[in-house]
Design an enzyme around this catalytic site. Structure first.
Site, PDB file in Angstrom:
ATOM      1  N   SER A 154       1.003  -1.404  -0.050  1.00 46.48           N
ATOM      2  CA  SER A 154      -0.440  -0.237  -0.172  1.00 46.48           C
ATOM      3  C   SER A 154       0.607   0.989  -0.116  1.00 46.48           C
ATOM      4  O   SER A 154       1.874   1.455  -0.208  1.00 46.48           O
ATOM      5  CB  SER A 154      -0.637   0.180   1.234  1.00 46.48           C
ATOM      6  OG  SER A 154      -1.749   0.809   1.238  1.00 46.48           O
ATOM      7  N   ASN A 155       0.109   2.297   0.381  1.00 45.30           N
ATOM      8  CA  ASN A 155       0.747   3.670   0.416  1.00 45.30           C
ATOM      9  C   ASN A 155       0.042   4.611   1.212  1.00 45.30           C
ATOM     10  O   ASN A 155      -0.594   4.298   1.800  1.00 45.30           O
ATOM     11  CB  ASN A 155       1.032   4.435  -0.617  1.00 45.30           C
ATOM     12  CG  ASN A 155      -0.525   4.719  -1.213  1.00 45.30           C
ATOM     13  OD1 ASN A 155      -1.040   5.582  -0.630  1.00 45.30           O
ATOM     14  ND2 ASN A 155      -0.867   3.934  -2.600  1.00 45.30           N
ATOM     15  N   HIS A 156       1.294   5.655   2.277  1.00 45.70           N
ATOM     16  CA  HIS A 156       0.746   6.678   3.088  1.00 45.70           C
ATOM     17  C   HIS A 156      -0.034   7.262   2.836  1.00 45.70           C
ATOM     18  O   HIS A 156      -0.552   8.158   3.818  1.00 45.70           O
ATOM     19  CB  HIS A 156       1.742   7.546   3.194  1.00 45.70           C
ATOM     20  CG  HIS A 156       3.205   6.272   3.832  1.00 45.70           C
ATOM     21  ND1 HIS A 156       2.998   6.212   4.514  1.00 45.70           N
ATOM     22  CD2 HIS A 156       4.282   6.220   3.099  1.00 45.70           C
ATOM     23  CE1 HIS A 156       3.890   5.499   5.170  1.00 45.70           C
ATOM     24  NE2 HIS A 156       4.595   5.196   4.851  1.00 45.70           N
TER      25      HIS A 156
END
Ligand code: CTP
Ligand code: CA
Length: 224
Positions: free
Chosen positions: A33-35
């Site tokens: 995933s990402n932030h």
């Protein structure tokens, strides 16, 4: 604008917004995933609702409350977000792609938990579909298709390229990295259309969302 259109220039308009990150499954217990926090997309949903719109928020996993009166569709992966977004976007007035969609997903999600039996693990990744490009190519294309471009360098150059390549009406460009934008409460956006460029002063995501939605209400009324 208020004098011209009243306080609710988006009354009766349908607005669809994607927000947050996506999660790309590796196995039953893990994902990539990402932030993205989802804050900008949720602020846009709130601002659109305040201007009178019927708002659908297609959201990846975030820990934010749904703004009052907004319909929310929860998704996890990019493929799920694409299905939900295309379904909701067809025939709407304004589509805003604010989600940080994962560009790649593991080529296959393992049916069982991956065991640490090897010293190295190589994961093959395949490209995810470009959701906003597909929305812009719909037969029932939204009247305005709006993207975001998070860039670490040459912000305006890359944003303008995306505007054209994806067939968008407007792109909101911002610089990321070095504690800028991701997860922060404020942001700096430059609004770019094929024939104009409007830098908005650094402000809270809430303020920027209101300014962007007001700008989109004006653009929509000019199109009518
Ligand atoms: N976007 C999308 N579907 C994807 C990837 C991006 O709908 N699979 C949308 C984002 O929501 C955003 C815009 O495209 O509105 C630009 O996203 P960005 O990540 O900046 O652009 P990419 O085309 O993915 O290019 P890159 O990450 O290589 O800069
Ligand atoms: Ca990307």
């Amino acid at each position: 604008a208020e004098a011209l259109f009243g306080p609710q220039p988006l009354l009766g308009r349908q607005v669809v917004i994607t927000a947050g990150p996506t999660r790309e499954p590796l196995d039953p217990v893990r994902y990539l995933s990402n932030h993205s926090s989802g804050k900008m997309g949720f602020a846009l949903a709130e601002a659109a609702k305040a201007l009178g719109a019927e708002v659908t928020l297609v959201s990846g996993p975030v820990s934010l409350a749904t703004p009052a009166g907004v319909s929310r569709l929860d998704v996890e992966s990019a493929l799920q977000m694409r299905d939900a977004a295309l379904g909701a976007a067809a025939g709407c007035d304004i589509f805003i792609g604010c989600a940080a969609v994962a560009d790649y997903r593991p080529a296959s999600s393992q049916p069982q938990k991956i065991k640490k039996s090897q010293d190295k693990l190589t994961v093959e990744m395949v490209k995810n579909p470009d959701i906003i490009s597909e929305v812009a190519a719909l037969a029932a294309r939204p009247r305005l298709v709006v993207g975001f471009a998070a860039e670490t360098q040459d912000v305006e150059h890359y944003a303008r390229d995306k505007l054209q390549r994806k067939g968008l009406d407007l792109i909101a460009a911002n610089a990321v990295g070095d504690g800028l934008a991701f997860g922060q409460d404020d942001n700096q956006l430059t609004l770019i259309t094929p024939d104009r460029q409007l830098p908005l002063p650094r402000a809270s995501k809430r303020d920027l969302a209101r300014q962007l939605m007001a700008e989109l209400a004006t653009l929509l009324s000019e199109k009518a």
